[in-house]
Scaffold this motif. Structure first.
Motif, PDB file in Angstrom:
ATOM      1  N   GLY A  32       0.801  -1.207   0.000  1.00  0.00           N
ATOM      2  CA  GLY A  32       0.000   0.000   0.000  1.00  0.00           C
ATOM      3  C   GLY A  32       0.839   1.263   0.000  1.00  0.00           C
ATOM      4  N   GLU A  33       0.126   2.373   0.201  1.00  0.00           N
ATOM      5  CA  GLU A  33       0.747   3.690   0.180  1.00  0.00           C
ATOM      6  C   GLU A  33       1.558   3.933   1.451  1.00  0.00           C
ATOM      7  OE1 GLU A  33      -1.327   7.347  -1.563  1.00  0.00           O
ATOM      8  OE2 GLU A  33      -1.555   7.599   0.602  1.00  0.00           O
ATOM      9  N   PHE A  34       2.722   4.572   1.287  1.00  0.00           N
ATOM     10  CA  PHE A  34       3.560   4.914   2.430  1.00  0.00           C
ATOM     11  C   PHE A  34       4.326   6.192   2.119  1.00  0.00           C
ATOM     12  CE2 PHE A  34       6.285   2.537  -0.349  1.00  0.00           C
ATOM     13  CZ  PHE A  34       7.557   3.045  -0.158  1.00  0.00           C
ATOM     14  N   LEU A  35       4.813   6.834   3.159  1.00  0.00           N
ATOM     15  CA  LEU A  35       5.576   8.069   3.019  1.00  0.00           C
ATOM     16  C   LEU A  35       7.055   7.765   2.854  1.00  0.00           C
ATOM     17  CD1 LEU A  35       3.817  10.070   5.862  1.00  0.00           C
ATOM     18  CD2 LEU A  35       3.473  10.342   3.393  1.00  0.00           C
ATOM     19  N   ILE A  36       7.741   8.617   2.105  1.00  0.00           N
ATOM     20  CA  ILE A  36       9.184   8.494   1.880  1.00  0.00           C
ATOM     21  C   ILE A  36       9.896   9.521   2.754  1.00  0.00           C
ATOM     22  CG2 ILE A  36      11.063   8.713   0.205  1.00  0.00           C
ATOM     23  CD1 ILE A  36       9.239   6.411  -0.486  1.00  0.00           C
ATOM     24  N   HIS A  37      10.752   9.038   3.635  1.00  0.00           N
ATOM     25  CA  HIS A  37      11.549   9.903   4.506  1.00  0.00           C
ATOM     26  C   HIS A  37      13.000   9.886   4.019  1.00  0.00           C
ATOM     27  CE1 HIS A  37      14.161  10.672   8.014  1.00  0.00           C
ATOM     28  NE2 HIS A  37      13.255  11.595   8.275  1.00  0.00           N
ATOM     29  N   ALA A  38      13.573  11.065   3.827  1.00  0.00           N
ATOM     30  CA  ALA A  38      14.985  11.182   3.459  1.00  0.00           C
ATOM     31  C   ALA A  38      15.788  11.301   4.745  1.00  0.00           C
ATOM     32  CB  ALA A  38      15.205  12.407   2.573  1.00  0.00           C
ATOM     33  N   SER A  39      16.620  10.300   5.022  1.00  0.00           N
ATOM     34  CA  SER A  39      17.408  10.328   6.249  1.00  0.00           C
ATOM     35  C   SER A  39      18.458  11.431   6.174  1.00  0.00           C
ATOM     36  CB  SER A  39      18.080   8.970   6.479  1.00  0.00           C
ATOM     37  OG  SER A  39      19.180   8.808   5.617  1.00  0.00           O
ATOM     38  N   ARG A  40      19.144  11.642   7.270  1.00  0.00           N
ATOM     39  CA  ARG A  40      20.199  12.657   7.292  1.00  0.00           C
ATOM     40  C   ARG A  40      21.474  12.169   6.610  1.00  0.00           C
ATOM     41  NH1 ARG A  40      20.397  14.964  13.313  1.00  0.00           N
ATOM     42  NH2 ARG A  40      18.502  13.919  13.918  1.00  0.00           N
ATOM     43  N   THR A  41      21.515  10.882   6.274  1.00  0.00           N
ATOM     44  CA  THR A  41      22.691  10.289   5.656  1.00  0.00           C
ATOM     45  C   THR A  41      22.621  10.414   4.135  1.00  0.00           C
ATOM     46  OG1 THR A  41      22.772   8.680   7.443  1.00  0.00           O
ATOM     47  CG2 THR A  41      24.069   8.178   5.491  1.00  0.00           C
ATOM     48  N   VAL A  42      23.710  10.871   3.548  1.00  0.00           N
ATOM     49  CA  VAL A  42      23.819  10.978   2.095  1.00  0.00           C
ATOM     50  C   VAL A  42      24.921  10.031   1.633  1.00  0.00           C
ATOM     51  CG1 VAL A  42      24.342  12.507   0.151  1.00  0.00           C
ATOM     52  CG2 VAL A  42      23.040  13.379   2.111  1.00  0.00           C
ATOM     53  N   GLU A  55      24.697  18.329  -2.271  1.00  0.00           N
ATOM     54  CA  GLU A  55      24.295  19.568  -1.588  1.00  0.00           C
ATOM     55  C   GLU A  55      22.867  19.984  -1.942  1.00  0.00           C
ATOM     56  OE1 GLU A  55      26.230  21.008   0.763  1.00  0.00           O
ATOM     57  OE2 GLU A  55      27.585  19.333   0.408  1.00  0.00           O
ATOM     58  N   SER A  56      22.330  19.470  -3.038  1.00  0.00           N
ATOM     59  CA  SER A  56      20.980  19.845  -3.479  1.00  0.00           C
ATOM     60  C   SER A  56      19.890  18.999  -2.829  1.00  0.00           C
ATOM     61  CB  SER A  56      20.873  19.708  -5.000  1.00  0.00           C
ATOM     62  OG  SER A  56      20.896  18.336  -5.379  1.00  0.00           O
ATOM     63  N   LEU A  57      20.269  17.982  -2.068  1.00  0.00           N
ATOM     64  CA  LEU A  57      19.301  17.019  -1.533  1.00  0.00           C
ATOM     65  C   LEU A  57      18.757  17.416  -0.165  1.00  0.00           C
ATOM     66  CD1 LEU A  57      21.221  13.786  -2.526  1.00  0.00           C
ATOM     67  CD2 LEU A  57      19.210  14.750  -3.659  1.00  0.00           C
ATOM     68  N   MET A  58      17.456  17.260  -0.003  1.00  0.00           N
ATOM     69  CA  MET A  58      16.791  17.463   1.284  1.00  0.00           C
ATOM     70  C   MET A  58      17.092  16.261   2.168  1.00  0.00           C
ATOM     71  SD  MET A  58      14.777  18.998   3.398  1.00  0.00           S
ATOM     72  CE  MET A  58      14.190  20.351   2.420  1.00  0.00           C
ATOM     73  N   THR A  59      17.419  16.503   3.428  1.00  0.00           N
ATOM     74  CA  THR A  59      17.653  15.411   4.379  1.00  0.00           C
ATOM     75  C   THR A  59      16.883  15.681   5.665  1.00  0.00           C
ATOM     76  OG1 THR A  59      19.636  16.471   5.274  1.00  0.00           O
ATOM     77  CG2 THR A  59      19.967  14.912   3.476  1.00  0.00           C
ATOM     78  N   GLY A  60      16.626  14.615   6.417  1.00  0.00           N
ATOM     79  CA  GLY A  60      15.945  14.740   7.700  1.00  0.00           C
ATOM     80  C   GLY A  60      14.500  15.179   7.579  1.00  0.00           C
ATOM     81  N   ALA A  61      13.797  14.688   6.529  1.00  0.00           N
ATOM     82  CA  ALA A  61      12.416  15.123   6.308  1.00  0.00           C
ATOM     83  C   ALA A  61      11.653  14.099   5.474  1.00  0.00           C
ATOM     84  CB  ALA A  61      12.401  16.467   5.593  1.00  0.00           C
ATOM     85  N   ILE A  62      10.327  14.123   5.612  1.00  0.00           N
ATOM     86  CA  ILE A  62       9.462  13.374   4.718  1.00  0.00           C
ATOM     87  C   ILE A  62       9.402  14.176   3.425  1.00  0.00           C
ATOM     88  CG2 ILE A  62       7.130  12.529   4.298  1.00  0.00           C
ATOM     89  CD1 ILE A  62       6.848  12.252   7.364  1.00  0.00           C
ATOM     90  N   VAL A  63       9.709  13.520   2.304  1.00  0.00           N
ATOM     91  CA  VAL A  63       9.804  14.237   1.030  1.00  0.00           C
ATOM     92  C   VAL A  63       8.772  13.792  -0.005  1.00  0.00           C
ATOM     93  CG1 VAL A  63      12.236  14.830   1.321  1.00  0.00           C
ATOM     94  CG2 VAL A  63      11.613  12.668   0.212  1.00  0.00           C
ATOM     95  N   GLY A  64       8.059  12.701   0.264  1.00  0.00           N
ATOM     96  CA  GLY A  64       7.079  12.242  -0.713  1.00  0.00           C
ATOM     97  C   GLY A  64       6.341  11.008  -0.260  1.00  0.00           C
ATOM     98  N   LYS A  65       5.690  10.363  -1.225  1.00  0.00           N
ATOM     99  CA  LYS A  65       4.972   9.121  -0.938  1.00  0.00           C
ATOM    100  C   LYS A  65       5.101   8.191  -2.126  1.00  0.00           C
ATOM    101  CE  LYS A  65       0.336   9.947  -2.679  1.00  0.00           C
ATOM    102  NZ  LYS A  65      -1.071   9.718  -2.415  1.00  0.00           N
ATOM    103  N   SER A  66       4.825   6.913  -1.883  1.00  0.00           N
ATOM    104  CA  SER A  66       4.862   5.909  -2.934  1.00  0.00           C
ATOM    105  C   SER A  66       3.897   4.788  -2.576  1.00  0.00           C
ATOM    106  CB  SER A  66       6.287   5.360  -3.099  1.00  0.00           C
ATOM    107  OG  SER A  66       6.371   4.564  -4.256  1.00  0.00           O
TER     108      SER A  66
END
Length: 130
Positions: A32-42, A55-66
């Motif tokens: 099913g549907e779930f949220l995508i969280h970008a960890s602080r790790t790159v 440097e262009s990437l968001m970290t430490g936040a929910i950024v989308g869903k799938s």
């Protein structure tokens, strides 16, 4: 709602619709549907391999869903490498045995700062998607 934390640039590749298989060492019965969280790790090597500026990437936040619609088990290195354009991983077949098959991935209009957790975890809210 369920949420899954991923290293960057993999979260970005999913919400941009390029990555349709998320590799894991563990299986899940969740669908099913779930949220995508970008960890602080790159993963800087993965950024370089995929020509993404870390440097262009968001970290430490929910950024989308799938939407996770199935799980593929990799029994051979050939099948793993055959899906490389869908999971964007290096050739480390011995580490990853499961591919979470994803569709309908979208980016949030505004990322939601949040600490991630291992595995699927529950989040009570999210903002509208683009």
């Amino acid at each position: 709602m369920k949420c899954l934390s991923l290293k960057q640039p993999y979260a970005e590749l999913i919400v941009s619709g390029k990555k349709t298989i998320e590799l894991r060492t563990w299986n899940t019965k969740f669908r099913g549907e779930f949220l995508i969280h970008a960890s602080r790790t790159v993963d800087k090597e993965a950024c370089e391999r995929n020509m993404i500026d870390p440097e262009s990437l968001m970290t430490g936040a929910i950024v989308g869903k799938s939407n996770l619609y199935d799980v593929k088990t990799y029994y051979s290195k050939n099948s793993f490498l055959g899906d490389r354009n869908k999971h964007f991983a290096d050739s480390n077949f011995t580490k990853y045995k499961y591919g979470f098959l994803l569709k309908e991935s979208k980016r949030l209009k505004k990322p939601i700062p949040l600490l991630g957790k291992l595995g699927f975890f529950n989040v009570e809210y999210y903002y509208e998607l683009t």
